[in-house]
Design a protein around this motif. Structure first.
Motif: not given
Ligand SMILES: [Mg+2]
Ligand SMILES: Cc1cc2nc3c(=O)[nH]c(=O)nc-3n(C[C@H](O)[C@H](O)[C@H](O)COP(=O)(O)OP(=O)(O)OC[C@H]3O[C@@H](n4cnc5c(N)ncnc54)[C@H](O)[C@@H]3O)c2cc1C
Ligand SMILES: Nc1nc2c(ncn2[C@@H]2O[C@H](COP(=O)(O)OP(=O)(O)OP(=O)(O)O)[C@@H](O)[C@H]2O)c(=O)[nH]1
Lengths: 631, 211
Positions: B63, B40, B22
């Motif tokens: 992601d 995340t 990320t």
């Molecule tokens: Mg991440």
């Protein structure tokens, strides 16, 4: 060994099972800012509505030998968890085989000995996960007509992921609650669809297209002049209910206009009895038998022949279905005027879209994770209150609310019963399109089309590589028939006859494999024995709306996804109140849309400027030529 | 139409939790870095327009949204990827050892038509922490070489070192892949479009599209 962190073991809602309804609920709960822990005992997403690659599909259908390639260790038994994923097992021992025969034999009381915190009690769940699909069978080259089936088989098994085979294939109406939710929630951004190319009816005279617009009716080659008049008159006469405006394309109408077309309103001037029989109404309208069948089976997509033993279509329901069909008609233009959409790669893809939305909003995901016990906290007044659950790795999850797929939450030693309505399914892989033309399309076979008549209407969904369901050059047909009676010794006889009838039309078509099974959704009411402690506890949780059980994918309607969003909304509302926003548009989606429109505007302006600049320089004819040359 | 031609490239970033996936995305797209680690959340995909050889392409970088933490990425996540970025943390050997598994997982799930030539890019991240390095460049390079010469870059999401270069390569490889995939004519698919509450055609720019 625990994998989840302490923080992840605290959830507002735990969801067991990743079928479509469960996944929608999970997304809605996470989107509302609450903590979701979403578990599935299986290795893949989708629950009973999953879409499988070829090898997993064959293993599921029961013939593990055929799924095996030299040297790999696929085991028998239709348990997809037995399929190897070498890498993870090596690195992630805790995920190693989940089946524990020992625990299966342990009596309930022993397994309740799992260590629980003070004041809590554990209620054991059955370690068996059963499914709503019965009598599965899978055969290569069922009609023994193919030379070189071995070669073909090996070729297909070499790239098994080119298949994405639905166990319970589903279509969406273009204009429907589900599509609205997909768009609004942002899940639509993860998905692609194929529009249905055509619908046909198999009659004794062959495959006939159903005319859906005024001009199609006018030009139709099969209907007699009298029938054309009847049909137009009928369309006009149902105007008060389902505006015939909709028979023009929604693109012409404008979406706003089309949106206003709703289902039936009130009692009519025509004196239609809304609860009366649709069949009787159609007869009153002097429609030919054939037209009655067209309207009932291919437009209303009704699942039942007018036999006493079967459910009867009421005018109300028929008009609702007519409305859904018609208001979705021609909505999306571009060659496809059909109102139904097939999600690319199958319906399993849609549930995965919702799980991503959930994950993006802090939902925690763990596949291969089964719940072994429910946990309850003793309240001051002596009652037991749901407080969480224990996973197969012994993690204790704290949660006051639980959503579970029917099959994930079974009580030990209580056999689940199926409801009597079921769906007979057959999926075949063919070498040419069974409905005569390529593309995702639908065919209905009214009972009287074949002699002797079928027990009930049969629906055929044709898919090809454009739907992502099978490789290029192959065609899938999902045949299905609803039934209520005992399946009997030959449950698939009608489906076989319809297939034979379709294949007769193109003798060169080879049938490469055939898979058959019964889809028997379990009766949600008899899932557990309320006279036992565990059963009584679960029943109470259900009443107190701390537990919601999601039913199996419905047997009827056979091919439509209409129930899931509705069920999910109801469950979400029962937990958090109907006023809680259900999957509102996320901020980042709104921003993206906004910038998308701005970008389009900018692009348009740029083009205008370029054009103006060009016009100023050169005579218009020259600029046209230049553009052509560029193309 | 000569003005603006849209090519959409889907890039997915895989690797163990905490390697900096990320952070790399955010550094590349938003030129931002934060030192606090939180698993995340709220990450969907980031898009960035890049010029590659006079060609404007939109890179959509996905992601994992945390679903990789318990190996729970579904097949849908992998579909249609034009390039797969494998990230390890060069201070943690285990994350490097996992690359093999991530690569296999990708090939099984995404099942690209030509697995041997599918574009991967390996990023050894946290290059700013040189003193704590546990995975040598030689070791990483050797592994990459054994996998049909996957390009290898050492990056730092913290200092932005090599990030731009690495993503340029990623975009370039993705674009090349986009041209080789789908040799068969693929019928256009529909996407539900929120702007018009209507459908628009997706993927208007197939390799054989003349416009
Ligand atoms: Mg991440
Ligand atoms: C691709 C991506 C990766 C990110 N990675 C990290 C990270 O690794 N570490 C970190 O600390 N923060 C990261 N962020 C930012 C992080 O998502 C927000 O800081 C966090 O969600 C804010 O939480 P909140 O409770 O204030 O807002 P919420 O109420 O959770 O969010 C409100 C809505 O805005 C959306 N949203 C939140 N932030 C963003 C954003 N930056 N861009 C677009 N939509 C957003 C959420 O998804 C949600 O729909 C990332 C954001 C994006 C888009
Ligand atoms: N020093 C240094 N720290 C970094 C670098 N990249 C990431 N980090 C740190 O590493 C931690 C994890 O980074 P993330 O980007 O959240 O990792 P991730 O792979 O997305 O993790 P998950 O989302 O949990 O899978 C954070 O604390 C970052 O600040 C880097 O290049 N150098």
């Amino acid at each position: 060994m625990a994998l989840l962190t302490d923080d992840e073991c605290q959830a507002d809602v735990v969801v067991l099972g990743t079928g479509l309804t469960e996944s929608i609920v999970a997304a809605a709960v996470a989107r509302s800012g609450r903590r979701v822990l979403h578990l599935d005992a299986a290795e893949t997403y989708g629950g009973a509505g999953r879409s499988l690659p070829l090898r997993e599909y064959i293993a599921w259908a029961g013939d593990a030998r055929d799924a095996r390639m030299p040297g790999d260790g696929v085991q028998a038994g239709g348990d997809l968890r037995s399929l190897p994923r070498h890498g993870w097992q090596r690195l992630w021992e805790p995920f190693a085989p989940r089946r524990t025969p020992e625990t299966a034999e342990m009596p309930e009381e022993t397994r309740e000995q799992t260590e629980v915190p003070e004041g809590q009690r554990a209620f054991a769940l059955s370690p068996e996960r059963t499914e709503c699909y019965a009598e599965r069978s899978f055969e290569w080259d069922p009609f023994q007509q193919m030379n070189g089936i071995r070669r073909k088989k090996n070729e297909l098994l070499r790239n098994p992921s080119a298949f994405s085979l639905d166990l319970s294939p589903r279509l969406l109406y273009g204009r429907s609650e589900h599509v609205d939710v997909l768009i609004e929630s942002g899940v639509a951004r993860y998905l692609e669809f194929q529009g249905l190319k055509f619908t046909r009816v198999l009659t004794s005279e062959g495959l006939i297209s159903v005319p859906l617009t005024k001009s199609e009716i006018f030009q139709d080659a099969h209907l007699s002049k009298a029938e054309k008049r009847m049909l137009m008159r009928f369309i006009t006469s149902i105007q008060p209910y389902v505006s015939s405006l909709a028979f023009q394309s929604a693109a012409q109408l404008g979406v706003d206009q089309a949106a206003k077309i709703k289902g039936p309103s009130d009692q009519s001037a025509l004196g239609m009895e809304l609860d009366g029989s649709w069949r009787a109404f159609l007869q009153q309208q002097n429609l030919s038998e054939r037209l009655q069948d067209f309207i009932t089976y291919s437009i209303c997509l009704w699942d039942w022949a007018p036999t006493e033993a079967f459910p009867q279509l009421s005018c109300r329901e028929a008009l609702e279905r007519l409305g859904a069909f018609i208001s979705s008609l021609g909505l999306y233009g571009r060659g496809t005027s059909m109102p139904l959409l097939f999600p690319m790669y199958g319906i399993g893809e849609v549930s995965q879209g919702y799980t991503r939305l959930c994950a993006v909003h802090r939902g925690v995901y763990a596949l291969r994770t089964r719940a072994t016990h429910l946990l309850a906290q003793e309240e001051e007044d002596g009652t037991m209150q749901l407080s969480g659950l224990v996973t197969c790795r012994g993690e204790q999850i704290k949660a006051s609310r639980l959503v579970a797929a029917c099959g994930e939450l079974l009580q030990d030693q209580v056999p689940s019963q199926s409801s009597s309505q079921h769906c007979r399914r057959m999926t075949v892989l063919l070498s040419s399109p069974p409905l005569g033309e390529e593309g995702v399309s639908l065919c209905v076979v009214p009972p009287q089309s074949l002699d002797p008549p079928l027990q009930n209407v049969v629906q055929v969904l044709q898919l090809d590589f454009s739907s992502g369901a099978c490789p290029h050059g192959y065609f899938l047909a999902h045949l299905s028939q609803a039934s209520i009676s005992d399946p009997g010794p030959l449950p698939f006889a009608d489906l076989d006859r319809v297939l034979e009838e379709l294949l007769k039309r193109s003798p060169k078509t080879a049938c490469i494999f055939r898979c058959r099974y019964l889809q028997r959704p379990r009766d949600v009411a008899t899932r557990w024995d309320v006279s036992t402690r565990t059963g009584g506890f679960m029943e109470r949780c259900l009443h107190e709306e701390r537990l919601a059980v999601v039913s199996d994918p419905p047997a009827v309607p056979q091919l439509l996804a209409v129930q899931e969003v509705h069920d999910a909304r109801r469950i979400f509302g029962s937990f958090f109140g109907a006023e809680s926003a259900f999957l509102p548009k996320p901020q980042h989606v709104a921003e993206e849309e906004m910038s998308g429109s701005l970008e389009e505007l900018e692009h348009f302006n740029q083009q205008m400027q370029a054009q103006e600049a060009q016009e100023a320089q050169e005579p218009p004819v020259a600029s046209l030529v230049q553009e052509d040359a560029e193309q | 139409m000569s003005a603006k031609k849209k090519v959409l490239l889907k890039v997915i970033i895989l690797g163990d939790s905490g390697v900096g996936k990320t952070s790399l995305m955010n550094q590349y797209v938003n030129k931002k870095f934060t030192n606090q680690y939180k698993a995340t959340i709220g990450a969907d995909f980031l898009t960035k327009e890049v010029m590659i050889d006079d060609k404007l392409v939109t890179m959509q970088i996905w992601d994992t949204a945390g679903q990789e933490r318990f190996q729970s990425l579904g097949v849908a996540f992998y579909r249609g990827a034009d390039c797969c970025v494998l990230v390890h943390d060069l201070t943690v050997p285990k994350t490097f050892e996992s690359l093999e598994v991530w690569r296999d997982e990708f090939l099984i799930q995404a099942s690209p038509r030509d697995p041997d030539n599918f574009p991967f890019v390996v990023l050894g991240n946290k290059a700013d922490l040189e003193s704590k390095r546990k995975v040598t460049a030689a070791r990483a390079t050797q592994w990459c070489k054994s996998k049909n010469s996957i390009p290898y870059h050492e990056t730092s999401a913290a200092t932005a070192q090599n990030v731009e270069v690495a993503f340029q390569e990623i975009a370039r490889r993705a674009l090349k892949q986009e041209h080789t995939e789908d040799p068969i004519y693929l019928p256009e698919t529909l996407t539900l479009n929120a702007n018009q509450q209507n459908f628009s055609n997706n993927r208007p720019m197939g390799p054989d599209c003349a416009c």
